[in-house]
Design a protein around this motif. Structure first.
Motif, PDB file in Angstrom:
ATOM      1  N   THR A 218       0.883  34.351  35.481  1.00 32.99           N
ATOM      2  CA  THR A 218       0.332  33.126  34.906  1.00 32.99           C
ATOM      3  C   THR A 218      -0.568  33.485  33.730  1.00 32.99           C
ATOM      4  OG1 THR A 218      -1.564  33.110  36.403  1.00 32.99           O
ATOM      5  CG2 THR A 218       0.394  31.864  37.090  1.00 32.99           C
TER       6      THR A 218
ATOM      7  N   VAL B  10      -3.936  31.626  31.629  1.00 28.21           N
ATOM      8  CA  VAL B  10      -4.923  30.547  31.631  1.00 28.21           C
ATOM      9  C   VAL B  10      -5.411  30.349  30.211  1.00 28.21           C
ATOM     10  CG1 VAL B  10      -7.143  29.752  32.505  1.00 28.21           C
ATOM     11  CG2 VAL B  10      -5.616  31.078  33.985  1.00 28.21           C
TER      12      VAL B  10
ATOM     13  N   ALA C  11      -8.832  23.692  31.858  1.00 30.51           N
ATOM     14  CA  ALA C  11      -8.126  24.937  31.524  1.00 30.51           C
ATOM     15  C   ALA C  11      -6.673  24.771  31.953  1.00 30.51           C
ATOM     16  CB  ALA C  11      -8.767  26.130  32.227  1.00 30.51           C
TER      17      ALA C  11
ATOM     18  N   VAL D 273      -2.963  26.007  32.899  1.00 27.12           N
ATOM     19  CA  VAL D 273      -2.347  27.188  33.504  1.00 27.12           C
ATOM     20  C   VAL D 273      -0.857  27.173  33.171  1.00 27.12           C
ATOM     21  CG1 VAL D 273      -1.865  28.424  35.645  1.00 27.12           C
ATOM     22  CG2 VAL D 273      -4.050  27.226  35.352  1.00 27.12           C
TER      23      VAL D 273
END
Length: 847
Positions: A563, A565, A590, A592
């Motif tokens: 992932t 961010v 934020a 993702v």
């Protein structure tokens, strides 16, 4: 109405303003230019086209359609004043009108507000005459007077004279005898005697003192309306007692009515149960610091921009199909709501917002679909604050009403998002008024919605009613007002919060700038927006919002679980590239992103190589590239393009014949119609695109190739509609005239009125009132030649090339070649007229 004919016969010459006006035209003639301009500004429908003179203006001001529009724009107390005049004698002195509104008890607030209400009705030409003879325009009286078909809001019934108009003289004599009045010789004097009894407080009180208690209870049920009641063929004794004395009068065999004079006595002289001379105050629900409000509004504005971008990006390759009747299907609206993670009503709002801003439209093809417009690409290139201004400015002026989606129209048809029947002309006015009322509260204060709705209903009591079908639309609750204006206000409050015009229910500083309102008590004169243009106001609003929006970042934080961010909004090139390389997993403060084999393959399909991806991740990550992500990129890149798909109808080739054998052995490939042509080549019955999709669904990573064997870069070019303009708001009546048009219109009406009312010498054959003068060609030529020699003015009738007839006063200067040239007092300029178009001529009187 015949007001024009009356004025022609009984006009008052200009300059004799001391005489009381006898018609509405005379009352308008006595006004100054500012008064006429105020009338035309308040009722712009009177300007289309510009009236020839004041008589025509008065006639037009009394037409039913114009009067209805004027009544709809009155506030509650002005309307109550007009309703009181409709049940008062015609004409009514000012004290009589005041007594109908205050009653016996009086009312200081009413006494203070009534002069302003009468002045407003006079300004809009709904009332004319001096205070001792106030007259309601005849059409307004017909609309507001009580009748069985259209009950008056006052709850009053007909007068004694109206209710007894069809009654036999003998029955009238019986009534006045039972009421204790002496007999008369004719019905007229009998009705007058009965009216005098009912309007005499002392005698009326004595009559009711002898009434049975049950009879008084019957009157109590009728006194505030409706004044009509049904009775049996053999009424009860209390009803008979009232009927015999004329306190109830028969309308038909089974219906009785309470006369107006009796009801006013029982009400203490009041025409309305609850006069409302003062507008309700908008109460404060809660208060916040202005900085908190601006911060919350800016956060919501950023969310609005992200939502619009996400919506239109999902339709980059073409959106849903357009229904045959126009609009979006319920299924497509539901899918859009699920993709945006909002309710269907909110999704309809975002769709309508994009459509109103010109960012979304139908492509106009045979298989019509929705898609972003070229203006969307230009919008994306703007700074965030300017993008926000480009959304909220058209929203304020748009008549599109997304709150109606899910309801039904007057014919029972469903109202769909982006459909053709969502325009409501009152929506822009309500939005501006809602935000304007919020601006009257202290900075940071949120309004109580119920008091806000009450204020709006007071300001336009006749404009709230919507169709029954409209009231079945979503978004209304049983405890909330259901009139259209209140529902528009409720939607405006919710939409303003979604757009970031309000934060926590209070108006933000950028919204104040957008509405041309002062930003704060300490603002400098240069910061106040009075009268600035819309584009300048939008620029000021964007300037105030820009520092409050989160700053775009140029990096992400890569994680070991595949992932990334984004610690804030990403800059445009980075956001676009990352959207191809990864899938959005969650949104918020934020964002993702998740890397998957499919997303990496999508990036490779767009023409990037593995080394390009490694360089991109290294350049834009503040953390080292995790080993699992590097392995994922290399693994997908190693297999990408191992299989090649081309057009035979389609084929698959691969250097590893065992892979092709696995494909043939897989039962999922049966639908593709594959067969081996060579150890490294398979032929397919499916087309190349279907073959690519089928192999990818089986877990392979094929690449398309050209006829020369080169890998095709399937770059995802965005689909756009042809250039489209934003939808034009449906006007709520004629547009408000500007100062230049008002000045020109007043000047033309005054000039035309001078021509129409000019005193003329009596011709040998009298001219009917309102018609053009008629003379022979020889008489016309001789008269204008004589006027040119003496320098005098004449009155002419003229028919232009379109066949429109008019009257003019001209001072001929030159007559030659079949034309007369002179100074036209009506147009206030020099003009030339063909003699053959002059119907006749008459000399003006010496005075």
């Amino acid at each position: 109405m015949g007001i024009g004919e009356l004025d022609r016969e009984a006009h008052v010459a200009e300059g004799t303003g001391a005489a009381a006006p006898r018609t509405l035209a005379e009352a308008l003639r006595a006004r100054g230019d500012e008064g006429l301009a105020a009338l035309l500004r308040a009722r712009p429908d009177l300007l289309n086209p510009v009236p020839n003179d004041l008589t025509q203006l008065a006639t037009r001001a009394g037409t039913r359609g114009s009067v209805v529009r004027a009544l709809e724009r009155l506030d509650r107390f002005a309307l109550q004043t007009a309703e009181a005049l409709a049940v008062a004698p015609d004409p009514a002195p000012y004290p009589v009108l005041l007594a109908l509104l205050t009653g016996d008890e009086g009312g200081p607030a009413i006494e203070a507000a009534l002069p302003g209400a009468v002045a407003l009705l006079r300004e809009q030409a709904l009332v004319w005459g001096e205070d001792d003879r106030l007259r309601l325009v005849r059409t307004a009286r017909e609309l507001l007077s009580p009748s069985p078909q259209h009950p008056s809001p006052t709850g009053l019934g007909p007068t004694v004279a109206e209710a007894t108009s069809g009654m036999s003289p003998g029955r009238v004599q019986e009534i006045i005898g039972a009421a204790g009045l002496p007999a008369t010789h004719d019905p007229v004097s009998a009705v007058a005697a009965l009216t005098g009894l009912f309007t005499d407080r002392a005698r009326m009180g004595a009559l009711l003192d002898g009434a049975p208690p049950e009879a008084l209870a019957v009157l109590d049920r009728l006194v505030w309306g409706p004044p009509y009641g049904e009775v049996t063929a053999n009424p009860a004794p209390p009803v008979r007692w009232l009927r015999d004395r004329g306190l109830l009068l028969p309308v038909s065999a089974r219906t009785m009515v309470l006369p107006r004079e009796v009801a006013l006595h029982l009400r203490g002289g009041r025409a309305h149960r609850a006069p409302e001379p003062v507008a309700p105050e908008v109460a404060v629900l809660r208060e916040h610091r202005p900085q908190v409000v601006d911060g919350a509004a800016a956060g919501q504005a950023y969310t609005a921009l992200a939502t619009v971008e996400e919506l239109l990006k999902s339709w980059d390759k073409g959106g849903p199909q357009v229904l045959r009747a126009g609009g979006l299907s319920v299924r497509d609206l539901r899918r859009t709501a699920a993709a945006l993670d909002v309710t269907e009503q909110v999704a309809a709002f975002w769709l309508e917002l994009c459509h109103g801003a010109g960012l979304l439209a139908s492509d106009g093809e045979a298989d019509e679909r929705y898609a972003p417009t070229p203006a969307y690409d230009d919008w994306l290139d703007l700074p965030p604050a300017e993008r926000w201004a480009r959304l909220v400015t058209p929203w304020l002026a748009s008549t599109r009403t997304s709150g109606l989606v899910g309801g039904q129209d007057a014919k029972g048809r469903a109202l769909s998002a982006l459909g053709p029947d969502l325009d409501r002309a009152a929506a822009p006015e309500v939005r501006h008024r809602v935000l304007g009322l919020l601006a009257t509260l202290p900075p940071g204060a949120a309004a109580d919605p119920e008091t806000l709705f009450a204020r709006l209903r007071w300001e336009r009591p006749l404009r709230g009613a919507g169709t029954a079908a409209e009231n079945t639309g979503s978004g209304s609750g049983p405890s909330l007002p259901d009139d259209l204006r209140s529902r528009l206000a409720r939607w405006a409050l919710a939409e303003a919060e979604l757009l970031g015009l309000t934060g926590r229910g209070a108006l933000s500083a950028p919204a104040r700038a957008l509405l041309n309102l002062p930003l704060a008590e300490a603002a400098s004169p240069a910061d106040e927006g009075g009268g600035v243009e819309e584009s300048v106001a939008a620029e000021r609003a964007a300037t105030l919002l820009a520092p409050l929006l989160p700053e775009a970042v140029d990096h992400v934080l890569l994680q070991a679980d595949l992932t990334a961010v984004a610690p804030g909004p990403l800059r445009r090139p980075l956001a676009d590239a990352l959207a191809v390389l990864a899938d959005v997993e969650s949104k918020g403060g934020a964002t993702v992103y998740r890397f998957t084999p499919g997303s990496v393959r999508r990036a490779l399909d767009s023409g990037l190589t593995a080394s390009d991806l490694h360089d991109f991740l290294t350049a834009h990550s503040r953390t080292p590239v995790p080993q699992p992500l590097a392995y994922l990129v290399d693994d997908v890149a190693r297999r990408h393009g191992h299989l090649r798909v081309g057009a035979a109808s389609a084929y698959v080739r691969c250097d590893d014949d065992t892979v092709l054998g696995e494909i043939l052995a897989d039962r999922r490939s049966a639908a593709l119609g594959l067969r081996r042509l060579a150890p490294t080549v398979l032929a397919a019955q499916a087309d190349p695109a279907a073959l690519l999709d089928g192999l990818r669904a089986m877990g392979y990573a094929p690449a398309a190739e050209s006829a020369e064997g080169d890998v095709l870069v399937t770059r995802a070019d965005a689909y756009r509609t042809p250039a489209r303009t934003a939808p034009v708001p449906v006007p709520d009546g004629p547009p408000a005239p500007d100062a230049t048009l008002l000045h020109a219109a007043v000047k033309a009406i005054r000039a035309g009125d001078r021509a129409a009312t000019a005193v003329r010498r009596e011709p040998s054959a009298p001219t009917p009132a309102g018609s053009l003068p008629r003379t022979s060609s020889a008489e016309t030529l001789a008269t204008v030649q004589a006027a040119a020699m003496t320098g005098s003015a004449v009155w002419i009738g003229y028919v232009n090339a379109d066949g429109a007839a008019s009257q003019r006063v001209i001072a001929p200067v030159r007559v030659e070649g079949g034309f007369v040239t002179g100074y036209d007092h009506t147009a206030d300029e020099m003009r030339t007229y063909p003699l053959h178009r002059i119907t006749g001529v008459a000399e003006l009187a010496d005075d």
